[in-house]
Design a protein around this motif. Structure first.
Motif, PDB file in Angstrom:
ATOM      1  N   LYS A 169      12.594  -2.667  -1.460  1.00  0.00           N
ATOM      2  CA  LYS A 169      13.434  -3.801  -1.069  1.00  0.00           C
ATOM      3  C   LYS A 169      14.108  -3.526   0.270  1.00  0.00           C
ATOM      4  N   PHE A 170      14.561  -2.283   0.443  1.00  0.00           N
ATOM      5  CA  PHE A 170      15.223  -1.902   1.704  1.00  0.00           C
ATOM      6  C   PHE A 170      14.237  -1.965   2.868  1.00  0.00           C
ATOM      7  N   TYR A 171      13.029  -1.474   2.661  1.00  0.00           N
ATOM      8  CA  TYR A 171      11.995  -1.508   3.699  1.00  0.00           C
ATOM      9  C   TYR A 171      11.662  -2.945   4.089  1.00  0.00           C
ATOM     10  N   VAL A 172      11.591  -3.805   3.110  1.00  0.00           N
ATOM     11  CA  VAL A 172      11.288  -5.217   3.380  1.00  0.00           C
ATOM     12  C   VAL A 172      12.348  -5.815   4.293  1.00  0.00           C
ATOM     13  N   GLU A 173      13.627  -5.560   3.994  1.00  0.00           N
ATOM     14  CA  GLU A 173      14.715  -6.108   4.801  1.00  0.00           C
ATOM     15  C   GLU A 173      14.678  -5.580   6.232  1.00  0.00           C
ATOM     16  N   MET A 174      14.355  -4.308   6.383  1.00  0.00           N
ATOM     17  CA  MET A 174      14.377  -3.670   7.703  1.00  0.00           C
ATOM     18  C   MET A 174      13.159  -4.002   8.560  1.00  0.00           C
ATOM     19  N   LEU A 175      12.075  -4.451   7.917  1.00  0.00           N
ATOM     20  CA  LEU A 175      10.839  -4.723   8.656  1.00  0.00           C
ATOM     21  C   LEU A 175      10.458  -6.204   8.628  1.00  0.00           C
ATOM     22  N   LEU A 176      11.401  -7.012   8.231  1.00  0.00           N
ATOM     23  CA  LEU A 176      11.135  -8.442   8.060  1.00  0.00           C
ATOM     24  C   LEU A 176      10.780  -9.152   9.362  1.00  0.00           C
ATOM     25  N   ASP A 177      11.213  -8.601  10.486  1.00  0.00           N
ATOM     26  CA  ASP A 177      10.987  -9.256  11.775  1.00  0.00           C
ATOM     27  C   ASP A 177       9.582  -9.030  12.342  1.00  0.00           C
ATOM     28  N   ILE A 178       8.824  -8.118  11.743  1.00  0.00           N
ATOM     29  CA  ILE A 178       7.479  -7.808  12.237  1.00  0.00           C
ATOM     30  C   ILE A 178       6.452  -8.731  11.590  1.00  0.00           C
ATOM     31  N   ASN A 179       5.504  -9.196  12.372  1.00  0.00           N
ATOM     32  CA  ASN A 179       4.441 -10.043  11.838  1.00  0.00           C
ATOM     33  C   ASN A 179       3.743  -9.310  10.687  1.00  0.00           C
ATOM     34  N   PRO A 180       3.651  -9.915   9.505  1.00  0.00           N
ATOM     35  CA  PRO A 180       3.067  -9.252   8.330  1.00  0.00           C
ATOM     36  C   PRO A 180       1.646  -8.733   8.556  1.00  0.00           C
ATOM     37  N   VAL A 181       0.864  -9.452   9.338  1.00  0.00           N
ATOM     38  CA  VAL A 181      -0.515  -9.023   9.607  1.00  0.00           C
ATOM     39  C   VAL A 181      -0.505  -7.709  10.390  1.00  0.00           C
TER      40      VAL A 181
ATOM     41  N   PRO B 196       0.801  -1.229   0.000  1.00  0.00           N
ATOM     42  CA  PRO B 196       0.000   0.000   0.000  1.00  0.00           C
ATOM     43  C   PRO B 196       0.836   1.283   0.000  1.00  0.00           C
ATOM     44  N   ILE B 197       2.045   1.217   0.559  1.00  0.00           N
ATOM     45  CA  ILE B 197       2.896   2.409   0.573  1.00  0.00           C
ATOM     46  C   ILE B 197       3.288   2.787  -0.845  1.00  0.00           C
ATOM     47  N   GLN B 198       3.625   1.779  -1.627  1.00  0.00           N
ATOM     48  CA  GLN B 198       4.028   2.038  -3.009  1.00  0.00           C
ATOM     49  C   GLN B 198       2.866   2.580  -3.833  1.00  0.00           C
ATOM     50  N   LEU B 199       1.671   2.156  -3.514  1.00  0.00           N
ATOM     51  CA  LEU B 199       0.490   2.654  -4.219  1.00  0.00           C
ATOM     52  C   LEU B 199       0.174   4.098  -3.809  1.00  0.00           C
ATOM     53  N   ALA B 200       0.342   4.390  -2.528  1.00  0.00           N
ATOM     54  CA  ALA B 200       0.008   5.719  -2.014  1.00  0.00           C
ATOM     55  C   ALA B 200       1.055   6.770  -2.359  1.00  0.00           C
ATOM     56  N   TYR B 201       2.305   6.339  -2.457  1.00  0.00           N
ATOM     57  CA  TYR B 201       3.390   7.285  -2.721  1.00  0.00           C
ATOM     58  C   TYR B 201       4.227   6.815  -3.910  1.00  0.00           C
ATOM     59  N   THR B 202       3.590   6.644  -5.032  1.00  0.00           N
ATOM     60  CA  THR B 202       4.220   6.068  -6.228  1.00  0.00           C
ATOM     61  C   THR B 202       5.513   6.765  -6.620  1.00  0.00           C
ATOM     62  N   LYS B 203       5.523   8.074  -6.649  1.00  0.00           N
ATOM     63  CA  LYS B 203       6.682   8.818  -7.130  1.00  0.00           C
ATOM     64  C   LYS B 203       7.868   8.754  -6.172  1.00  0.00           C
ATOM     65  N   ASP B 204       7.586   8.586  -4.907  1.00  0.00           N
ATOM     66  CA  ASP B 204       8.648   8.628  -3.896  1.00  0.00           C
ATOM     67  C   ASP B 204       9.038   7.261  -3.337  1.00  0.00           C
ATOM     68  N   PHE B 205       8.469   6.221  -3.913  1.00  0.00           N
ATOM     69  CA  PHE B 205       8.739   4.890  -3.349  1.00  0.00           C
ATOM     70  C   PHE B 205       8.997   3.891  -4.477  1.00  0.00           C
ATOM     71  N   ASP B 206      10.237   3.810  -4.910  1.00  0.00           N
ATOM     72  CA  ASP B 206      10.582   2.918  -6.019  1.00  0.00           C
ATOM     73  C   ASP B 206      10.897   1.511  -5.497  1.00  0.00           C
ATOM     74  N   ASP B 207      11.201   0.615  -6.415  1.00  0.00           N
ATOM     75  CA  ASP B 207      11.457  -0.789  -6.056  1.00  0.00           C
ATOM     76  C   ASP B 207      12.680  -0.945  -5.157  1.00  0.00           C
ATOM     77  N   LYS B 208      13.694  -0.106  -5.380  1.00  0.00           N
ATOM     78  CA  LYS B 208      14.910  -0.187  -4.570  1.00  0.00           C
ATOM     79  C   LYS B 208      14.599   0.149  -3.116  1.00  0.00           C
ATOM     80  N   ARG B 209      13.799   1.162  -2.922  1.00  0.00           N
ATOM     81  CA  ARG B 209      13.420   1.570  -1.570  1.00  0.00           C
ATOM     82  C   ARG B 209      12.515   0.528  -0.932  1.00  0.00           C
TER      83      ARG B 209
END
Length: 228
Positions: free
Chosen positions: A27-39, A12-25
């Motif tokens: 990927k970084f967010y995924v790595e940094m938030l991987l420990d949190i329950n997805p739900v 949803p972040i990528q949908l809400a902020y399309t211009k400011d949230f590219d695939d590279k960013r």
């Protein structure tokens, strides 16, 4: 956690902020938030998006996820220092000096111990409530801050097996030290070096002199000292 599920939660972040949230960013967010329950993370994302005009930071998402997790798991908020102090006063008045501490727990108990002697009736009128209150609240706030930081660090290494094992080893060593099963001297460098007890071997002083890289004159003097 599964990267695919974390990616879905952050979508949803990528949908809400399309211009400011590219695939590279992303990927970084995924790595940094991987420990949190997805739900939990997905709900945190929706919550933050609704009140933020800009791309939410990793810290903002973590903070929101923590609040959600605490609420869902009915984790009670640590009582404020003032509320804790009022609890101490009530307990001291109702249960008295002898049995009051038995009614307290957690941070409140730890801080109350430091000032509890003030409630000893044998001290007569030697009781300054303002001073005791200030001392209690200061200690409480310091311990509360320290405890929150400890929990933050504990949560941050949940997925790091190496750090978790290192922590486990440290706790085991600490327990051994407290029970007297292990002794570790503190060196001048402030590093801890484990003391290893090894059997001492007798030293052949005469042989050591002969093997020493010194002049023959020095060796003669050393032999004279030893009487040989």
């Amino acid at each position: 956690m599964n990267k695919k599920n974390t990616l879905k939660a952050l979508a949803p972040i990528q949908l809400a902020y399309t211009k400011d949230f590219d695939d590279k960013r992303m990927k970084f967010y995924v790595e940094m938030l991987l420990d949190i329950n997805p739900v939990t993370l997905e709900q945190a994302v929706y919550n933050v998006i609704q009140k933020s005009k800009f791309v939410p930071s990793i810290a903002e998402l973590r903070e929101e996820a923590t609040k959600l997790s605490n609420y869902v798991n009915a984790v009670e908020e640590v009582p404020a220092a003032q509320i804790a102090w009022e609890r101490v006063i009530q307990v001291a008045q109702f249960y008295g000096y002898e049995k009051g501490l038995e009614q307290l727990d957690g941070l409140t108990l730890r801080c109350a111990r430091a000032i509890w002697s003030s409630f000893d009736p044998r001290r007569g009128n030697d009781y300054n409530e303002s001073s005791c209150r200030a001392q209690f609240i200061k200690a409480y706030e310091q311990l509360e801050s320290r405890e929150r930081e400890r929990l933050r660090l504990a949560n941050s290494i949940k997925q790091n097996e190496l750090l978790l094992q290192a922590r486990k080893n440290a706790e085991q060593e600490k327990a051994m030290l407290e029970t007297g099963n292990k002794k570790i001297p503190s060196m001048a460098t402030c590093n801890l070096i484990e003391l290893v007890k090894a059997p001492r071997k007798p030293v052949d002083v005469k042989k050591a002199i002969e093997d020493a890289d010194v002049s023959e004159k020095t060796k003669t003097l050393l032999r004279g000292v030893l009487g040989g």
